[in-house]
Design a protein around this motif. Structure first.
Motif, PDB file in Angstrom:
ATOM      1  N   GLU A  61       5.924 -17.120 -23.957  1.00  0.00           N
ATOM      2  CA  GLU A  61       6.724 -18.347 -24.003  1.00  0.00           C
ATOM      3  C   GLU A  61       7.940 -18.172 -24.907  1.00  0.00           C
ATOM      4  O   GLU A  61       9.043 -18.616 -24.574  1.00  0.00           O
ATOM      5  CB  GLU A  61       5.868 -19.511 -24.500  1.00  0.00           C
ATOM      6  N   SER A  62       7.724 -17.558 -26.043  1.00  0.00           N
ATOM      7  CA  SER A  62       8.827 -17.336 -26.977  1.00  0.00           C
ATOM      8  C   SER A  62       9.876 -16.420 -26.362  1.00  0.00           C
ATOM      9  O   SER A  62      11.088 -16.680 -26.463  1.00  0.00           O
ATOM     10  CB  SER A  62       8.282 -16.728 -28.275  1.00  0.00           C
ATOM     11  N   THR A  63       9.416 -15.365 -25.705  1.00  0.00           N
ATOM     12  CA  THR A  63      10.345 -14.427 -25.076  1.00  0.00           C
ATOM     13  C   THR A  63      11.118 -15.089 -23.942  1.00  0.00           C
ATOM     14  O   THR A  63      12.325 -14.884 -23.780  1.00  0.00           O
ATOM     15  CB  THR A  63       9.580 -13.198 -24.535  1.00  0.00           C
ATOM     16  N   LEU A  64      10.430 -15.903 -23.155  1.00  0.00           N
ATOM     17  CA  LEU A  64      11.082 -16.623 -22.058  1.00  0.00           C
ATOM     18  C   LEU A  64      12.170 -17.545 -22.589  1.00  0.00           C
ATOM     19  O   LEU A  64      13.280 -17.599 -22.039  1.00  0.00           O
ATOM     20  CB  LEU A  64      10.045 -17.430 -21.276  1.00  0.00           C
ATOM     21  N   ALA A  65      11.862 -18.267 -23.668  1.00  0.00           N
ATOM     22  CA  ALA A  65      12.839 -19.194 -24.244  1.00  0.00           C
ATOM     23  C   ALA A  65      14.049 -18.453 -24.804  1.00  0.00           C
ATOM     24  O   ALA A  65      15.171 -18.965 -24.759  1.00  0.00           O
ATOM     25  CB  ALA A  65      12.181 -20.022 -25.339  1.00  0.00           C
ATOM     26  N   GLU A  66      13.820 -17.255 -25.333  1.00  0.00           N
ATOM     27  CA  GLU A  66      14.917 -16.478 -25.905  1.00  0.00           C
ATOM     28  C   GLU A  66      15.774 -15.815 -24.828  1.00  0.00           C
ATOM     29  O   GLU A  66      16.996 -15.810 -24.918  1.00  0.00           O
ATOM     30  CB  GLU A  66      14.354 -15.394 -26.834  1.00  0.00           C
ATOM     31  N   GLU A  67      15.112 -15.276 -23.800  1.00  0.00           N
ATOM     32  CA  GLU A  67      15.839 -14.488 -22.801  1.00  0.00           C
ATOM     33  C   GLU A  67      16.364 -15.316 -21.629  1.00  0.00           C
ATOM     34  O   GLU A  67      17.420 -15.017 -21.082  1.00  0.00           O
ATOM     35  CB  GLU A  67      14.932 -13.375 -22.262  1.00  0.00           C
ATOM     36  N   HIS A  68      15.622 -16.353 -21.258  1.00  0.00           N
ATOM     37  CA  HIS A  68      16.011 -17.140 -20.076  1.00  0.00           C
ATOM     38  C   HIS A  68      15.817 -18.638 -20.311  1.00  0.00           C
ATOM     39  O   HIS A  68      15.077 -19.306 -19.572  1.00  0.00           O
ATOM     40  CB  HIS A  68      15.184 -16.695 -18.862  1.00  0.00           C
ATOM     41  N   PRO A  69      16.464 -19.211 -21.306  1.00  0.00           N
ATOM     42  CA  PRO A  69      16.290 -20.648 -21.567  1.00  0.00           C
ATOM     43  C   PRO A  69      16.721 -21.512 -20.388  1.00  0.00           C
ATOM     44  O   PRO A  69      16.215 -22.624 -20.218  1.00  0.00           O
ATOM     45  CB  PRO A  69      17.174 -20.884 -22.797  1.00  0.00           C
ATOM     46  N   GLU A  70      17.634 -20.999 -19.575  1.00  0.00           N
ATOM     47  CA  GLU A  70      18.127 -21.781 -18.434  1.00  0.00           C
ATOM     48  C   GLU A  70      17.058 -21.979 -17.365  1.00  0.00           C
ATOM     49  O   GLU A  70      17.179 -22.881 -16.516  1.00  0.00           O
ATOM     50  CB  GLU A  70      19.359 -21.099 -17.826  1.00  0.00           C
ATOM     51  N   LEU A  71      16.004 -21.160 -17.395  1.00  0.00           N
ATOM     52  CA  LEU A  71      14.944 -21.261 -16.391  1.00  0.00           C
ATOM     53  C   LEU A  71      13.897 -22.323 -16.733  1.00  0.00           C
ATOM     54  O   LEU A  71      13.171 -22.779 -15.847  1.00  0.00           O
ATOM     55  CB  LEU A  71      14.237 -19.914 -16.220  1.00  0.00           C
ATOM     56  N   LEU A  72      13.808 -22.702 -17.986  1.00  0.00           N
ATOM     57  CA  LEU A  72      12.728 -23.580 -18.420  1.00  0.00           C
ATOM     58  C   LEU A  72      12.691 -24.922 -17.679  1.00  0.00           C
ATOM     59  O   LEU A  72      11.622 -25.339 -17.227  1.00  0.00           O
ATOM     60  CB  LEU A  72      12.802 -23.800 -19.933  1.00  0.00           C
ATOM     61  N   PRO A  73      13.821 -25.639 -17.535  1.00  0.00           N
ATOM     62  CA  PRO A  73      13.746 -26.910 -16.803  1.00  0.00           C
ATOM     63  C   PRO A  73      13.256 -26.740 -15.372  1.00  0.00           C
ATOM     64  O   PRO A  73      12.456 -27.553 -14.885  1.00  0.00           O
ATOM     65  CB  PRO A  73      15.193 -27.419 -16.846  1.00  0.00           C
ATOM     66  N   THR A  74      13.713 -25.691 -14.691  1.00  0.00           N
ATOM     67  CA  THR A  74      13.292 -25.460 -13.307  1.00  0.00           C
ATOM     68  C   THR A  74      11.806 -25.154 -13.225  1.00  0.00           C
ATOM     69  O   THR A  74      11.083 -25.685 -12.358  1.00  0.00           O
ATOM     70  CB  THR A  74      14.085 -24.296 -12.691  1.00  0.00           C
ATOM     71  N   LEU A  75      11.312 -24.309 -14.120  1.00  0.00           N
ATOM     72  CA  LEU A  75       9.901 -23.937 -14.102  1.00  0.00           C
ATOM     73  C   LEU A  75       9.007 -25.133 -14.409  1.00  0.00           C
ATOM     74  O   LEU A  75       7.982 -25.349 -13.741  1.00  0.00           O
ATOM     75  CB  LEU A  75       9.643 -22.806 -15.100  1.00  0.00           C
ATOM     76  N   HIS A  76       9.384 -25.910 -15.400  1.00  0.00           N
ATOM     77  CA  HIS A  76       8.577 -27.086 -15.735  1.00  0.00           C
ATOM     78  C   HIS A  76       8.620 -28.124 -14.606  1.00  0.00           C
ATOM     79  O   HIS A  76       7.614 -28.805 -14.343  1.00  0.00           O
ATOM     80  CB  HIS A  76       9.048 -27.693 -17.049  1.00  0.00           C
ATOM     81  N   ALA A  77       9.760 -28.242 -13.945  1.00  0.00           N
ATOM     82  CA  ALA A  77       9.857 -29.168 -12.806  1.00  0.00           C
ATOM     83  C   ALA A  77       8.938 -28.723 -11.674  1.00  0.00           C
ATOM     84  O   ALA A  77       8.265 -29.550 -11.035  1.00  0.00           O
ATOM     85  CB  ALA A  77      11.302 -29.254 -12.321  1.00  0.00           C
TER      86      ALA A  77
END
Length: 211
Positions: A86-102
């Motif tokens: 999760e930490s790595t995802l937030a650091e490397e691809h923060p733009e993906l988080l809204p799409t993934l959570h949606a």
């Protein structure tokens, strides 16, 4: 594990994740936003089929993945691994988080898990969707006596929770049943203020009187 988990987390990043091929690493990062892994949910998150084979390969290769059932259809990453992912995802691809959570929110709604559907809608920043989910099912949870659950949903919305009359009324009911009487009037007033028109405001006041 006891002690300083930072070193263990660094080990996972340096010795496990960095040694994986690109597709496997991407799969782990993408699916790290959920605690319990099911093939259909992972397919939804990644946008590709074949998640069950990937999960079973991770299990077979001892990539800190455990099966939660004998048939190996449900899985979970080790908590330290998931935390690192999760930490790595937030650091490397923060733009993906809204799409993934949606995507996760839609999947959990289809599978009748409203609690997780609302959680991921909130994490996606889609407070309008979270409010809609609460408004559409709050009576069901009220009937079941799940007032602390309703409160948790609405608290996480912050000020956005006060922009929907039905959400405010559900909070007023929850406060009443939890014995937090000093907050009931506050939420009834918020419901009236959030009403879209005079008729809805009157309905809020009538229902508020019954609260």
């Amino acid at each position: 594990f006891a002690g300083d988990t930072r070193h263990l987390s660094e080990y996972l990043a340096g010795e496990v994740l960095d040694g994986l091929d690109g597709d496997t690493r991407a799969f782990l990062l993408t699916t790290s936003i959920v605690h319990t892994l099911e093939a259909d949910l992972c397919d939804e998150l990644t946008g590709h089929p074949g998640s069950l084979s990937m999960l079973r390969r991770l299990l077979r290769d001892n990539v800190f993945t455990v099966a939660l059932d004998e048939a190996a259809t449900m899985f979970r990453y080790h908590p330290l691994l998931r935390e690192n992912l999760e930490s790595t995802l937030a650091e490397e691809h923060p733009e993906l988080l809204p799409t993934l959570h949606a995507r996760a929110s839609r999947w959990f709604e289809r599978n009748d898990d409203l609690d997780r559907a609302i959680h991921h809608a909130t994490e996606a920043g889609d407070t309008a969707r979270a409010r809609h989910l609460i408004s559409s099912r709050w009576l069901e949870f009220t009937s079941a006596g799940s007032f602390t659950t309703i409160e948790r949903w609405i608290r996480r919305l912050g000020d956005h929770g006060r922009s929907d009359a039905t959400v405010c009324l559900s909070m007023a009911w929850s406060m009443l049943n939890l014995g937090r009487y000093d907050e009931v009037d506050e939420w009834v007033d918020a419901a009236t203020a959030a009403a879209n028109d005079e008729l809805e405001a009157r309905l809020c006041r009538v229902e508020g009187a019954t609260v």
